[in-house]
Design a protein around this motif. Structure first.
Motif, PDB file in Angstrom:
ATOM      1  N   SER A 154      -3.435   4.648   3.974  1.00 10.89           N
ATOM      2  CA  SER A 154      -3.422   3.186   3.945  1.00 10.89           C
ATOM      3  C   SER A 154      -3.814   2.629   5.299  1.00 10.89           C
ATOM      4  N   MET A 155      -4.381   1.437   5.277  1.00 11.73           N
ATOM      5  CA  MET A 155      -4.634   0.689   6.504  1.00 11.73           C
ATOM      6  C   MET A 155      -4.566  -0.801   6.185  1.00 11.73           C
ATOM      7  N   ASP A 156      -4.222  -1.572   7.186  1.00 10.39           N
ATOM      8  CA  ASP A 156      -4.298  -3.025   7.078  1.00 10.39           C
ATOM      9  C   ASP A 156      -5.563  -3.458   7.802  1.00 10.39           C
ATOM     10  N   ALA A 157      -6.589  -3.800   7.031  1.00 14.66           N
ATOM     11  CA  ALA A 157      -7.832  -4.255   7.666  1.00 14.66           C
ATOM     12  C   ALA A 157      -7.610  -5.543   8.436  1.00 14.66           C
ATOM     13  N   HIS A 158      -6.527  -6.258   8.112  1.00 14.93           N
ATOM     14  CA  HIS A 158      -6.211  -7.480   8.851  1.00 14.93           C
ATOM     15  C   HIS A 158      -5.531  -7.182  10.184  1.00 14.93           C
ATOM     16  N   LYS A 159      -5.456  -5.925  10.553  1.00 12.74           N
ATOM     17  CA  LYS A 159      -4.994  -5.576  11.895  1.00 12.74           C
ATOM     18  C   LYS A 159      -6.206  -5.151  12.729  1.00 12.74           C
ATOM     19  N   TRP A 160      -6.562  -3.867  12.691  1.00 16.21           N
ATOM     20  CA  TRP A 160      -7.574  -3.369  13.629  1.00 16.21           C
ATOM     21  C   TRP A 160      -8.994  -3.349  13.062  1.00 16.21           C
ATOM     22  N   MET A 161      -9.206  -3.997  11.917  1.00 16.83           N
ATOM     23  CA  MET A 161     -10.572  -4.262  11.464  1.00 16.83           C
ATOM     24  C   MET A 161     -10.878  -5.739  11.629  1.00 16.83           C
ATOM     25  N   TYR A 162      -9.925  -6.471  12.206  1.00 21.81           N
ATOM     26  CA  TYR A 162     -10.119  -7.826  12.722  1.00 21.81           C
ATOM     27  C   TYR A 162     -10.232  -8.933  11.673  1.00 21.81           C
ATOM     28  N   VAL A 163     -10.221  -8.626  10.382  1.00 23.00           N
ATOM     29  CA  VAL A 163     -10.380  -9.671   9.367  1.00 23.00           C
ATOM     30  C   VAL A 163      -9.046 -10.388   9.145  1.00 23.00           C
ATOM     31  N   PRO A 164      -9.069 -11.610   8.591  1.00 25.08           N
ATOM     32  CA  PRO A 164      -7.811 -12.349   8.414  1.00 25.08           C
ATOM     33  C   PRO A 164      -6.940 -11.780   7.304  1.00 25.08           C
ATOM     34  N   LYS A 165      -5.650 -12.085   7.386  1.00 21.26           N
ATOM     35  CA  LYS A 165      -4.713 -11.668   6.346  1.00 21.26           C
ATOM     36  C   LYS A 165      -5.018 -12.405   5.045  1.00 21.26           C
ATOM     37  N   ALA A 166      -4.739 -11.797   3.926  1.00 21.92           N
ATOM     38  CA  ALA A 166      -4.168 -10.467   3.774  1.00 21.92           C
ATOM     39  C   ALA A 166      -5.272  -9.529   3.286  1.00 21.92           C
ATOM     40  N   CYS A 167      -5.303  -8.325   3.901  1.00 24.51           N
ATOM     41  CA  CYS A 167      -6.340  -7.373   3.508  1.00 24.51           C
ATOM     42  C   CYS A 167      -5.831  -5.947   3.723  1.00 24.51           C
ATOM     43  N   GLY A 168      -4.797  -5.585   2.962  1.00 25.57           N
ATOM     44  CA  GLY A 168      -4.305  -4.217   2.986  1.00 25.57           C
ATOM     45  C   GLY A 168      -5.185  -3.333   2.116  1.00 25.57           C
ATOM     46  N   ALA A 218      -0.117   7.274  11.168  1.00 29.85           N
ATOM     47  CA  ALA A 218      -1.289   7.295  12.047  1.00 29.85           C
ATOM     48  C   ALA A 218      -1.270   6.032  12.891  1.00 29.85           C
ATOM     49  N   GLY A 219      -0.405   6.055  13.905  1.00 31.87           N
ATOM     50  CA  GLY A 219      -0.225   4.896  14.769  1.00 31.87           C
ATOM     51  C   GLY A 219       1.067   4.182  14.460  1.00 31.87           C
ATOM     52  N   THR A 220       2.169   4.644  15.045  1.00 31.00           N
ATOM     53  CA  THR A 220       3.451   4.001  14.764  1.00 31.00           C
ATOM     54  C   THR A 220       3.484   2.611  15.382  1.00 31.00           C
ATOM     55  N   THR A 221       4.244   1.734  14.738  1.00 31.93           N
ATOM     56  CA  THR A 221       4.388   0.370  15.236  1.00 31.93           C
ATOM     57  C   THR A 221       5.087   0.355  16.588  1.00 31.93           C
ATOM     58  N   LEU A 222       6.006   1.265  16.805  1.00 34.05           N
ATOM     59  CA  LEU A 222       6.809   1.267  18.025  1.00 34.05           C
ATOM     60  C   LEU A 222       6.011   1.674  19.257  1.00 34.05           C
ATOM     61  N   SER A 264       0.831  -1.205   0.000  1.00 36.41           N
ATOM     62  CA  SER A 264       0.000   0.000   0.000  1.00 36.41           C
ATOM     63  C   SER A 264       0.865   1.254   0.000  1.00 36.41           C
ATOM     64  N   ASN A 265       1.872   1.284   0.870  1.00 32.74           N
ATOM     65  CA  ASN A 265       2.750   2.448   0.938  1.00 32.74           C
ATOM     66  C   ASN A 265       3.561   2.616  -0.342  1.00 32.74           C
ATOM     67  N   LEU A 266       4.038   1.511  -0.890  1.00 36.81           N
ATOM     68  CA  LEU A 266       4.775   1.576  -2.148  1.00 36.81           C
ATOM     69  C   LEU A 266       3.893   2.120  -3.261  1.00 36.81           C
ATOM     70  N   TRP A 299       3.078  15.454  -2.088  1.00 34.92           N
ATOM     71  CA  TRP A 299       2.025  14.470  -1.848  1.00 34.92           C
ATOM     72  C   TRP A 299       2.033  14.135  -0.360  1.00 34.92           C
ATOM     73  N   LEU A 300       0.863  14.114   0.264  1.00 30.36           N
ATOM     74  CA  LEU A 300       0.752  13.714   1.669  1.00 30.36           C
ATOM     75  C   LEU A 300       0.094  12.339   1.739  1.00 30.36           C
ATOM     76  N   HIS A 301       0.877  11.374   2.208  1.00 28.50           N
ATOM     77  CA  HIS A 301       0.355  10.022   2.423  1.00 28.50           C
ATOM     78  C   HIS A 301       0.301   9.756   3.914  1.00 28.50           C
ATOM     79  N   VAL A 302      -0.796   9.176   4.370  1.00 35.27           N
ATOM     80  CA  VAL A 302      -0.951   8.796   5.771  1.00 35.27           C
ATOM     81  C   VAL A 302      -0.847   7.283   5.880  1.00 35.27           C
ATOM     82  N   ASP A 303       0.216   6.817   6.515  1.00 34.31           N
ATOM     83  CA  ASP A 303       0.397   5.387   6.748  1.00 34.31           C
ATOM     84  C   ASP A 303      -0.354   5.026   8.024  1.00 34.31           C
ATOM     85  N   GLY A 304      -1.551   4.513   7.837  1.00 30.36           N
ATOM     86  CA  GLY A 304      -2.382   4.117   8.973  1.00 30.36           C
ATOM     87  C   GLY A 304      -2.562   2.624   9.041  1.00 30.36           C
ATOM     88  N   ALA A 305      -1.556   1.868   8.619  1.00 31.51           N
ATOM     89  CA  ALA A 305      -1.657   0.410   8.567  1.00 31.51           C
ATOM     90  C   ALA A 305      -2.212  -0.150   9.874  1.00 31.51           C
TER      91      ALA A 305
END
Length: 474
Positions: A292-306, A237-241, A148-150, A261-267
């Protein structure tokens, strides 16, 4: 001459029995996720033997093969369990798992015109934009945050240097900006794009580990004065660290001033923008070019769903579209591959679309908000414990880095050993991290099954095992 015996086997054999038995195994797994297990079983000799061996010429049958798969899964680290707090994990929401199985069975390819599947993807993108407050007019589903970020940065580079698709960056010194705590996928993306890691600017963070907009403005101005061309800034939008949310609105001001360009990495963190409790942290999200967001993180669905959401889908078309003799535009067909990096692309959006229809947006907001409340409970438990120390006093989201202070000895070494011991103990799974050179435990709450009792166990087990380390019993 040796004779080879050819067995006539129909791959449809045992289909009905396989389906029934597979559903039984699935139901057993789901039931086991409802409560924490006493430990994570190690990989047994039996399982090692089951996995290895030569290529089987004759099969064992579908039922036996599924039983073997269940054994392997039971001895693998299941992120769906309520006391898995390592990394930023998936939860395997049941409705989404079933939808994903159906999508896999139909094997739809989202590269070309695909009828209803394409409509579902467009709708899911629109719903997600509405859910988090981003004006999405298109986008794409991906394998995850890296892609997504790429994809977003390819669009940013192409907008800044339209000829780059043909000529490359042609010696131009392009720059990209992100916080020092940004995910490594941004670094990897600029390497892949030919911009180069040396042109990625790590912007300092403030006391709450958020990007410093004034430092960003100064760095961009300095680069412009030096003849460089700023292309994009990535706000996290929510660092991993630590879960910090960069000040998007102030960053948007700098991006607009310099045409970046402003991109928000909200994985990880972007779904939290849907909640009343922390929505204010995401002010300015609606000004971004992409998110961007990874729905397979905080939207609870299984991987892969970026997911990548964009304000203007034509920018993606300009970055990726090709004319191909084997994929001719005719009869008004559109081909989703024209707006994405991937060709053979599975129907990833079905599980999210199905889950949103099944449960409704309010249920997701409630679950996400509940995770944030649990993280705040953990903060208070750490504060109240005489041997525990927070590394971020007021976490933005649901990552709560803390460390245990032993009575004597090296604190950093103690916490690194403690993390490994907690993982091998198996009652609670956490990972370690290093923040400004300080080693710590880094639990993250992103599972709808997790309870107050589960987060309390983090501190209880950490202290119990920490005492054991101090006494030389581990």
């Amino acid at each position: 001459m040796d004779h080879v015996v050819t067995l006539k086997v129909d791959l449809r054999d045992e289909r009905a029995d396989a389906l029934n038995h597979g559903l039984e195994l699935l139901a057993e797994a789901w039931h086991s996720f409802d409560a924490p297990r006493p430990m994570q079983p190690p990989v047994s000799d039996r399982t090692t033997g089951l996995i290895g061996g030569p290529l089987p010429e004759v099969g064992v049958g579908v039922r036996a093969a599924l039983d073997g798969a269940a054994v392997v899964l039971d001895e693998s680290l299941a992120q769906s369990r309520p006391r898995f707090f390592g990394y930023i994990a998936s939860s395997g929401l049941e409705s989404a798992v079933l939808a994903d199985a159906m999508a896999t069975s139909h094997d739809v390819n989202l590269a070309a015109e695909s009828g209803g599947a394409e409509l579902v993807e467009r709708t899911a993108l629109q719903w997600l934009g509405e859910f988090v407050g981003f004006p999405a007019h298109g986008g794409t589903f991906t394998s995850g945050g890296m892609l997504s970020n790429l994809t977003a940065l390819v669009a940013a580079r192409t907008r800044a240097v339209p000829a780059s698709r043909i000529e490359g960056v042609d010696g131009r010194r392009l720059t990209v900006y992100t916080s020092l705590d940004a995910h490594a996928s941004i670094e990897r993306a600029v390497e892949v794009l030919g911009i180069g890691r040396g042109q990625l600017r790590g912007v300092p963070v403030d006391a709450r580990r958020r990007m410093d907009p004034s430092a960003l403005a100064a760095m961009v101005a300095s680069d412009v004065a030096g003849g460089l061309q700023p292309v994009a800034v990535v706000a996290t939008a929510g660092t991993t660290l630590t879960g910090a949310v960069d000040p998007i609105d102030a960053i948007a001001d700098v991006a607009r001033e310099h045409g970046m360009w402003l991109h928000v990495d909200g994985a990880y963190g972007l779904p939290a923008a849907s909640t009343e409790v922390v929505r204010h942290l995401f002010r300015g999200l609606d000004r971004a070019d992409s998110a961007s967001m990874d729905a397979h993180k905080w939207m609870y669905v299984p991987k892969a769903c970026g997911v990548l959401l964009v304000r203007d889908v034509s920018v993606l078309m300009g970055a990726f579209r090709h004319e191909s003799a084997y994929m001719i535009e005719e009869e008004g067909y559109s081909h989703p591959v024209d707006a994405t990096l991937e060709y053979s692309r599975p129907f990833r959006s079905l599980k999210l679309w199905t889950a949103l229809r099944a449960h409704g947006a309010a249920a997701f907001r409630g679950a996400i908000g509940g995770n944030i409340e649990l993280a705040r409970e953990l903060v208070e438990l750490v504060r109240a414990h005489p041997r525990m120390q927070l590394l971020v006093e007021e976490p933005d989201l649901s990552v709560v880095p803390f460390r245990r202070i032993p009575a004597k000895g090296d604190v950093d070494a103690h916490n690194m050993r403690l993390a490994r011991l907690m993982q091998s103990d198996g009652r609670v799974y956490v990972t370690s991290a290093v923040i400004d050179g300080v080693a710590c435990l880094r639990p993250c709450v992103v599972n709808f099954r997790t309870t107050s009792e589960d987060v309390a166990a983090i501190v209880e087990v950490a202290d119990e095992l920490g005492v054991r380390l101090e006494q030389g019993r581990a």
